[in-house]
Design a protein around this motif. Structure first.
Motif, PDB file in Angstrom:
ATOM      1  N   UNK A 106      13.964  -5.684  29.024  1.00 38.55           N
ATOM      2  CA  UNK A 106      15.271  -5.759  28.447  1.00 38.55           C
ATOM      3  C   UNK A 106      15.634  -4.269  28.718  1.00 38.55           C
ATOM      4  N   UNK A 107      16.876  -4.251  29.330  1.00 36.25           N
ATOM      5  CA  UNK A 107      17.546  -2.828  29.561  1.00 36.25           C
ATOM      6  C   UNK A 107      18.649  -2.962  28.393  1.00 36.25           C
ATOM      7  N   UNK A 108      18.426  -2.066  27.336  1.00 34.56           N
ATOM      8  CA  UNK A 108      19.215  -1.604  26.402  1.00 34.56           C
ATOM      9  C   UNK A 108      20.104  -0.430  26.999  1.00 34.56           C
ATOM     10  N   UNK A 109      21.367  -0.879  27.215  1.00 37.49           N
ATOM     11  CA  UNK A 109      22.141   0.084  27.955  1.00 37.49           C
ATOM     12  C   UNK A 109      23.217   0.668  27.142  1.00 37.49           C
ATOM     13  N   UNK A 110      23.261   1.856  27.353  1.00 36.85           N
ATOM     14  CA  UNK A 110      24.456   2.897  26.430  1.00 36.85           C
ATOM     15  C   UNK A 110      25.326   3.618  27.923  1.00 36.85           C
ATOM     16  N   UNK A 125      29.895   2.285  25.156  1.00 35.52           N
ATOM     17  CA  UNK A 125      29.579   0.758  25.017  1.00 35.52           C
ATOM     18  C   UNK A 125      28.032   0.506  25.169  1.00 35.52           C
ATOM     19  N   UNK A 126      27.636  -0.436  24.162  1.00 35.87           N
ATOM     20  CA  UNK A 126      26.249  -0.924  24.296  1.00 35.87           C
ATOM     21  C   UNK A 126      26.265  -2.128  24.966  1.00 35.87           C
ATOM     22  N   UNK A 127      25.197  -2.459  25.774  1.00 39.66           N
ATOM     23  CA  UNK A 127      24.968  -3.847  26.357  1.00 39.66           C
ATOM     24  C   UNK A 127      23.620  -4.189  26.447  1.00 39.66           C
ATOM     25  N   UNK A 128      23.144  -5.313  26.286  1.00 43.65           N
ATOM     26  CA  UNK A 128      21.715  -5.729  26.194  1.00 43.65           C
ATOM     27  C   UNK A 128      21.613  -6.636  27.626  1.00 43.65           C
TER      28      UNK A 128
END
Length: 176
Positions: A106-110, A125-128
């Protein structure tokens, strides 16, 4: 041939190197981590390495990209339009079979885009995203063969998701 635990460690290191190169915006490093036709013994004299369909990539919301030219161009575009990106990987699982390895995570992206007037960085922005990375063993180490990433849909918070998870059918609602 390496011992299985060593293979897993090497693939995990290659996977980590990929995400770290993206965070640094190091296009040359990202490029070096993807398979080339030469890695597979394809004679580049007769095959254009940019057009060879050796590798593939699916970014969230993008069509399938095939070949080094398309895949690497996509990373160049992402890096050129992203001022800041950081990946926090969770749920990482590595499995190796022979010369092929599969990494799911799982890429927890900021991330942050271009700065607005008077600011150093645009809004964060955060994205899962869930990702599958396929690696292939080469004489120079493990290289990416395919990357497929899909967004994780957020729950709406109105209870519908919980009802569906419990097997409820919204068409059975007597008040509707």
């Amino acid at each position: 041939m390496s011992a299985p635990h060593t293979d897993v460690e090497q693939v995990d290191a290659a996977n980590t190197a990929f995400y770290e190169a993206l965070e640094r915006g190091d296009f040359d490093e990202v490029s070096s981590l993807w398979l080339t036709p030469a890695d597979l013994g394809v004679d580049e004299t007769y095959h254009d390495p940019a057009d060879s369909g050796v590798i593939s990539c699916v970014h969230p919301g993008w069509p399938v990209l095939t070949g080094r030219g398309e895949v690497l161009r996509s990373y160049a575009l992402i890096m050129a339009n992203t001022d800041y990106i950081q990946f926090f990987l969770t749920d990482v699982h590595v499995s190796v079979t022979g010369d092929t390895a599969l990494v799911t995570c799982t890429e927890n992206i900021l991330s942050g885009g271009p700065a607005e007037e008077g600011a150093e960085l645009g809004p964060l922005v955060g994205q899962l995203v869930v990702a599958t990375n396929v690696f292939r063993r080469t004489p120079s180490g493990w290289k990416l063969w395919s990357h497929h990433a899909s967004p994780v849909l957020a729950e709406t918070g109105d209870g519908d998701d919980e009802d569906h998870a419990n097997g409820a059918n919204p068409d059975d609602d007597p008040l509707a």
